[in-house]
Design an enzyme around this catalytic site. Structure first.
Site, short mmCIF file in Angstrom:
data_model
loop_
_atom_site.label_atom_id
_atom_site.label_comp_id
_atom_site.label_asym_id
_atom_site.label_seq_id
_atom_site.Cartn_x
_atom_site.Cartn_y
_atom_site.Cartn_z
N ARG A 197 1.89 1.99 -3.46
CA ARG A 197 0.79 2.56 -4.25
C ARG A 197 0.55 4.02 -3.86
O ARG A 197 0.27 4.87 -4.71
CB ARG A 197 -0.49 1.75 -4.05
CG ARG A 197 -0.46 0.40 -4.76
CD ARG A 197 -1.71 -0.41 -4.46
NE ARG A 197 -2.91 0.14 -5.08
CZ ARG A 197 -4.15 -0.13 -4.66
NH1 ARG A 197 -4.34 -0.93 -3.63
NH2 ARG A 197 -5.19 0.39 -5.26
N TYR A 249 0.83 -1.21 0.00
CA TYR A 249 0.00 0.00 0.00
C TYR A 249 0.86 1.26 0.00
O TYR A 249 0.52 2.25 -0.64
CB TYR A 249 -0.99 0.00 1.19
CG TYR A 249 -2.19 -0.86 0.87
CD1 TYR A 249 -3.24 -0.35 0.12
CD2 TYR A 249 -2.24 -2.19 1.26
CE1 TYR A 249 -4.31 -1.15 -0.23
CE2 TYR A 249 -3.31 -3.00 0.92
CZ TYR A 249 -4.35 -2.47 0.17
OH TYR A 249 -5.41 -3.26 -0.18
N HIS A 309 -15.28 1.48 -1.67
CA HIS A 309 -14.18 0.58 -1.26
C HIS A 309 -13.16 1.27 -0.37
O HIS A 309 -12.04 0.78 -0.23
CB HIS A 309 -13.50 -0.03 -2.50
CG HIS A 309 -14.40 -0.99 -3.26
ND1 HIS A 309 -14.22 -1.31 -4.58
CD2 HIS A 309 -15.50 -1.67 -2.86
CE1 HIS A 309 -15.16 -2.17 -4.97
NE2 HIS A 309 -15.96 -2.40 -3.94
N CYS A 368 -0.98 3.02 15.89
CA CYS A 368 -1.88 4.06 16.39
C CYS A 368 -1.14 4.88 17.46
O CYS A 368 -0.56 4.30 18.39
CB CYS A 368 -3.12 3.40 16.98
SG CYS A 368 -4.27 4.54 17.75
N VAL A 385 -9.97 3.99 -4.67
CA VAL A 385 -9.50 4.41 -3.35
C VAL A 385 -8.61 5.65 -3.45
O VAL A 385 -8.20 6.20 -2.43
CB VAL A 385 -8.76 3.25 -2.62
CG1 VAL A 385 -9.71 2.11 -2.33
CG2 VAL A 385 -7.54 2.76 -3.40
P1 OAD Z 1 -11.08 -3.30 -13.31
O1 OAD Z 1 -9.60 -3.22 -13.45
O2 OAD Z 1 -11.68 -4.62 -13.03
O3 OAD Z 1 -11.76 -2.74 -14.63
C1 OAD Z 1 -11.37 -1.53 -15.20
C2 OAD Z 1 -12.28 -1.26 -16.38
O4 OAD Z 1 -11.92 0.01 -16.91
C3 OAD Z 1 -12.17 -2.26 -17.52
O5 OAD Z 1 -13.48 -2.63 -17.92
C4 OAD Z 1 -11.46 -1.50 -18.64
O6 OAD Z 1 -11.92 -1.86 -19.90
C5 OAD Z 1 -11.87 -0.08 -18.31
N1 OAD Z 1 -10.90 0.96 -18.74
C6 OAD Z 1 -9.55 0.91 -18.68
N2 OAD Z 1 -9.04 2.09 -19.08
C7 OAD Z 1 -10.09 2.88 -19.40
C8 OAD Z 1 -10.21 4.22 -19.88
N3 OAD Z 1 -9.15 4.99 -20.11
N4 OAD Z 1 -11.46 4.70 -20.11
C9 OAD Z 1 -12.56 3.92 -19.89
N5 OAD Z 1 -12.49 2.67 -19.42
C10 OAD Z 1 -11.28 2.15 -19.20
O7 OAD Z 1 -11.49 -2.20 -12.21
P2 OAD Z 1 -12.85 -2.05 -11.38
O8 OAD Z 1 -14.01 -2.52 -12.15
O9 OAD Z 1 -12.86 -0.66 -10.89
O10 OAD Z 1 -11.75 -3.63 -5.32
O11 OAD Z 1 -12.59 -3.02 -10.19
C11 OAD Z 1 -13.50 -3.05 -9.15
C12 OAD Z 1 -12.83 -3.45 -7.88
O12 OAD Z 1 -12.09 -4.66 -8.06
C13 OAD Z 1 -11.78 -2.48 -7.38
O13 OAD Z 1 -12.35 -1.39 -6.68
C14 OAD Z 1 -10.96 -3.34 -6.48
C15 OAD Z 1 -10.82 -4.55 -7.39
O14 OAD Z 1 -10.55 -5.75 -6.76
C16 OAD Z 1 -11.18 -3.82 -4.14
O15 OAD Z 1 -9.98 -3.74 -3.98
C17 OAD Z 1 -12.16 -4.13 -3.05
#
Ligand code: OAD
Length: 241
Positions: free
Chosen positions: A69, A66, A118, A147, A102
């Protein structure tokens, strides 16, 4: 009317707009997405860094991940997609943005009505007292951080696999949806893999409010979208507002 004109028209007449964002909205700022080419989960097993079990086993390792990141995020700036969403918020009467991200790039761009389902990578939470504080230092001076009041381990205030999503964010989203009809729903840059994302996207859409999906390629939400805009959020969103 083509799809982009339809989306523009819907937003031009909109009073209440609901937006859901995912990692794709921050991709053009340089934040890696989770899935797909170069995705975070391609390089590291999520169960090693994003579960309570991983943290219990090796908090320093999890925190190092983390901290890296956080250091990467420090140098990144909002992109035109974040800016366009903040501009849209200022143009309509009522607006709510639910993000799975996040990072705080939406806030940096000026978004105000926003909830992080999240959690936030810039917040730390005491594992004993459950108190939450913002800490934007990166790198952190000590890993794992502790803490200051009770000495217990701090953890990132993010949602890990197997944990409940942020209930405060859920309540804010639900109360926005219950307040009245939505004139446009935009879902951008997410694979929409979690059932609650599909649920909110669908329940937000009303008879007059289309569901607009902006993504590179199709997702499991695509069949439900009234308008699908295929491409980069940073190019498409500024064209809509
Ligand atoms: P993903 O990495 O699963 O998906 C990202 C999406 O963004 C994909 O569908 C890509 O096609 C799209 N994408 C990439 N670049 C783009 C751009 N420039 N413009 C438009 N679309 C684009 O990410 P999330 O769906 O956000 O959770 O993932 C959801 C959650 O899964 C995250 O919050 C995280 C992860 O595990 C936790 O950590 C709890």
């Amino acid at each position: 009317m083509n799809q982009i004109e339809q989306a523009r028209e819907a937003l031009r007449n909109a009073h209440r707009v609901f937006v859901i964002t995912g990692a794709g909205v921050s991709a053009e700022s340089g934040v890696p997405t989770f899935r797909g080419v170069g995705g975070v989960w391609k390089n590291i097993d999520p169960y090693k860094v994003a579960t309570p079990e991983a943290f219990a086993e090796d908090p320093a390792f999890v925190w190092q991940w983390y901290d890296d990141r956080r250091q990467n995020l420090l140098n990144l700036k909002p992109n035109p997609a974040h800016v366009a969403l903040a501009q849209l918020e200022s143009q309509v009467d009522d607006f709510f943005l639910l993000t799975q991200n996040v990072d705080d790039l939406h806030e940096q761009a000026g978004s105000k009505s926003i909830a992080h389902i999240h959690g936030s990578i810039w917040e730390v939470r005491c594992t004993r007292e459950e108190t939450v504080q913002t800490d934007r230092r990166a790198p952190l001076p000590e890993l794992p951080p502790r803490c200051v009041t009770c000495g217990a381990l701090l953890r990132p205030n993010v949602v890990w696999f197997g944990e409940t999503i942020n209930l405060d964010a859920v309540n804010q989203a639900e109360s926005f949806l219950l307040t009245g009809d939505i004139d446009a729903v935009i879902v951008v840059g997410t694979e929409a893999l979690f059932p609650y994302i599909i649920h909110w996207a669908q329940s937000a859409r009303s008879e007059r409010g289309p569901l607009i999906e902006i993504n590179i390629g199709e997702t499991i939400l695509s069949p439900y979208a009234d308008i699908r805009l295929d491409g980069e959020a940073g190019k498409i969103l500024p064209n809509l507002v």
